[in-house]
Design an enzyme around this catalytic site. Structure first.
Site, PDB file in Angstrom:
ATOM      1  CB  CYS A  68      -0.959  -0.021   1.197  1.00  0.00           C
ATOM      2  SG  CYS A  68      -0.137   0.146   2.794  1.00  0.00           S
ATOM      3  CE1 TYR A  69      -1.192   6.053  -2.469  1.00  0.00           C
ATOM      4  CE2 TYR A  69      -2.887   4.921  -1.209  1.00  0.00           C
ATOM      5  CZ  TYR A  69      -2.495   5.617  -2.331  1.00  0.00           C
ATOM      6  OH  TYR A  69      -3.403   5.869  -3.338  1.00  0.00           O
TER       7      TYR A  69
END
EC number: 2.8.1.1
Length: 109
Positions: A68-69
């Site tokens: 993810c980020y």
């Protein structure tokens, strides 16, 4: 019955695995525009619409790495995917942001 769990994976280990061509399924759960702008080579975008195809096609015995980020929301996704029968599920600590800082030459668009 114990709940299925995931493991944490650090950036250096993922780099080593990719260098060694270790078989793995690498999924990126960031939004489509962020994924299109840059991603870890070999990763595929995963959103809610793509989950059925992943569940139908990804080998359960191959390690599955969720990106993810920053490495937070990937933990929830990894926990859920571990419950779907994947043998080894990892959440990438630091996420794509940390990968991009440490390996700017290993980002594809």
């Amino acid at each position: 019955m114990t709940a299925a769990t995931f493991q944490h994976l650090d950036i250096a280990t993922l780099g080593d695995w990719l260098d060694a061509d270790r078989p793995l399924t690498l999924v990126d759960i960031r939004d489509p525009a962020s994924f299109a702008a840059g991603r870890i080579p070999g990763s595929r975008h995963l959103d809610n619409a793509g989950v059925p195809a992943l569940l139908a096609g990804a080998p359960r015995e191959t390690p599955l790495v969720v990106v993810c980020y920053h490495g937070h929301s990937s933990q929830q996704a990894a926990a859920w995917l571990a419950g779907q029968g994947f043998a080894e599920v990892y959440s990438l600590d630091g996420g794509f942001t940390d990968w991009q800082v440490r390996h700017p030459d290993r980002v594809e668009a």
